[in-house]
Design a protein around this motif. Structure first.
Motif, PDB file in Angstrom:
ATOM      1  N   ALA A  86       0.854  -1.182   0.000  1.00  0.00           N
ATOM      2  CA  ALA A  86       0.000   0.000   0.000  1.00  0.00           C
ATOM      3  C   ALA A  86       0.891   1.233   0.000  1.00  0.00           C
ATOM      4  CB  ALA A  86      -0.903   0.000   1.228  1.00  0.00           C
ATOM      5  N   PRO A  87       0.445   2.308  -0.623  1.00  0.00           N
ATOM      6  CA  PRO A  87       1.229   3.542  -0.584  1.00  0.00           C
ATOM      7  C   PRO A  87       1.567   3.938   0.849  1.00  0.00           C
ATOM      8  CG  PRO A  87      -0.553   3.746  -2.161  1.00  0.00           C
ATOM      9  CD  PRO A  87      -0.788   2.454  -1.416  1.00  0.00           C
ATOM     10  N   GLY A  88       2.732   4.544   0.976  1.00  0.00           N
ATOM     11  CA  GLY A  88       3.176   5.000   2.288  1.00  0.00           C
ATOM     12  C   GLY A  88       4.357   4.226   2.839  1.00  0.00           C
ATOM     13  N   LEU A  89       4.643   3.045   2.284  1.00  0.00           N
ATOM     14  CA  LEU A  89       5.820   2.304   2.741  1.00  0.00           C
ATOM     15  C   LEU A  89       7.070   3.148   2.506  1.00  0.00           C
ATOM     16  CD1 LEU A  89       5.228  -1.297   1.316  1.00  0.00           C
ATOM     17  CD2 LEU A  89       5.016  -0.550   3.685  1.00  0.00           C
ATOM     18  N   THR A 128      14.229   1.206  -2.545  1.00  0.00           N
ATOM     19  CA  THR A 128      12.915   0.673  -2.917  1.00  0.00           C
ATOM     20  C   THR A 128      12.791  -0.790  -2.532  1.00  0.00           C
ATOM     21  OG1 THR A 128      13.502   0.050  -5.199  1.00  0.00           O
ATOM     22  CG2 THR A 128      12.718   2.300  -4.842  1.00  0.00           C
ATOM     23  N   VAL A 129      13.869  -1.544  -2.706  1.00  0.00           N
ATOM     24  CA  VAL A 129      13.867  -2.955  -2.321  1.00  0.00           C
ATOM     25  C   VAL A 129      13.686  -3.079  -0.808  1.00  0.00           C
ATOM     26  CG1 VAL A 129      15.285  -5.054  -2.203  1.00  0.00           C
ATOM     27  CG2 VAL A 129      15.186  -3.722  -4.327  1.00  0.00           C
ATOM     28  N   ALA A 130      14.368  -2.245  -0.063  1.00  0.00           N
ATOM     29  CA  ALA A 130      14.237  -2.270   1.397  1.00  0.00           C
ATOM     30  C   ALA A 130      12.819  -1.918   1.836  1.00  0.00           C
ATOM     31  CB  ALA A 130      15.246  -1.311   2.031  1.00  0.00           C
ATOM     32  N   ALA A 131      12.173  -1.012   1.118  1.00  0.00           N
ATOM     33  CA  ALA A 131      10.811  -0.609   1.485  1.00  0.00           C
ATOM     34  C   ALA A 131       9.813  -1.757   1.313  1.00  0.00           C
ATOM     35  CB  ALA A 131      10.373   0.599   0.657  1.00  0.00           C
ATOM     36  N   THR A 132      10.023  -2.586   0.315  1.00  0.00           N
ATOM     37  CA  THR A 132       9.072  -3.668   0.047  1.00  0.00           C
ATOM     38  C   THR A 132       9.404  -4.957   0.787  1.00  0.00           C
ATOM     39  OG1 THR A 132      10.288  -4.339  -1.942  1.00  0.00           O
ATOM     40  CG2 THR A 132       8.441  -2.803  -2.238  1.00  0.00           C
ATOM     41  N   GLN A 166      16.176   7.859   0.470  1.00  0.00           N
ATOM     42  CA  GLN A 166      14.862   7.637   1.080  1.00  0.00           C
ATOM     43  C   GLN A 166      13.891   7.281  -0.044  1.00  0.00           C
ATOM     44  OE1 GLN A 166      13.875   8.158   4.453  1.00  0.00           O
ATOM     45  NE2 GLN A 166      11.819   7.473   3.956  1.00  0.00           N
ATOM     46  N   ALA A 167      13.205   6.157   0.105  1.00  0.00           N
ATOM     47  CA  ALA A 167      12.190   5.740  -0.856  1.00  0.00           C
ATOM     48  C   ALA A 167      10.822   5.797  -0.195  1.00  0.00           C
ATOM     49  CB  ALA A 167      12.457   4.323  -1.353  1.00  0.00           C
ATOM     50  N   LEU A 168       9.856   6.347  -0.906  1.00  0.00           N
ATOM     51  CA  LEU A 168       8.469   6.401  -0.452  1.00  0.00           C
ATOM     52  C   LEU A 168       7.605   5.774  -1.527  1.00  0.00           C
ATOM     53  CD1 LEU A 168       6.024   7.435   1.244  1.00  0.00           C
ATOM     54  CD2 LEU A 168       6.178   9.539  -0.109  1.00  0.00           C
ATOM     55  N   LEU A 169       6.871   4.729  -1.178  1.00  0.00           N
ATOM     56  CA  LEU A 169       5.944   4.129  -2.130  1.00  0.00           C
ATOM     57  C   LEU A 169       4.774   5.089  -2.309  1.00  0.00           C
ATOM     58  CD1 LEU A 169       5.064   1.849  -3.965  1.00  0.00           C
ATOM     59  CD2 LEU A 169       4.142   0.663  -1.950  1.00  0.00           C
TER      60      LEU A 169
END
Length: 134
Positions: free
Chosen positions: A10-13, A51-55, A87-90
């Motif tokens: 979901a957005p926000g990760l 991005t990989v870390a966020a998911t 910093q990555a934000l989905l």
């Protein structure tokens, strides 16, 4: 009627990763220029790592994401020895497509910003398909 599975993301990760710039990370070392500062290919790799870390915490079993598009403005140089943070934000999810907003900073200075798109795939099918192509 077949029930659709819950979306994995979901957005926000968010996630943040860091890199302390070494000689191996410079434009000269990676072949993208002839100056001893952080090379743009390393900035792109750092952005993708974020991005990989966020998911990673929400990744469904047997799945992975692969990069499909990168848009990046490399705005400022970073010298060897400095530490940069990506910093990555989905920001958006469209089916299997994940769109991230990226900011790379060196302290208070924005080094780079942009967008990375990734797509959720079945890891084994992706690897099998890649093996057939080569």
């Amino acid at each position: 009627m077949q029930e659709q599975p819950e979306p994995a993301f979901a957005p926000g990760l968010t996630a943040r990763v860091e890199l302390t710039v070494t000689d191996a990370d410079t434009a000269w070392a990676v072949g993208s220029g002839d100056v001893p500062v952080l090379g743009t290919p390393r900035v792109v790799a750092l952005a993708e790592a974020a991005t990989v870390a966020a998911t990673a915490p929400a990744m469904p079993p047997g799945s992975t994401t692969v990069g499909t598009r990168v848009e990046l403005e490399h705005l400022a140089p970073t010298v060897v020895g400095r530490t940069v943070q990506a910093q990555a934000l989905l920001a958006a999810v469209d089916g299997r497509r994940l769109s991230f907003e990226i900011t790379v900073s060196d302290g208070d200075e924005t080094v780079a910003r942009g967008r990375v798109d990734r797509i959720l795939v079945n890891r084994q099918r992706f690897v099998d398909r890649a093996g057939r192509v080569s």
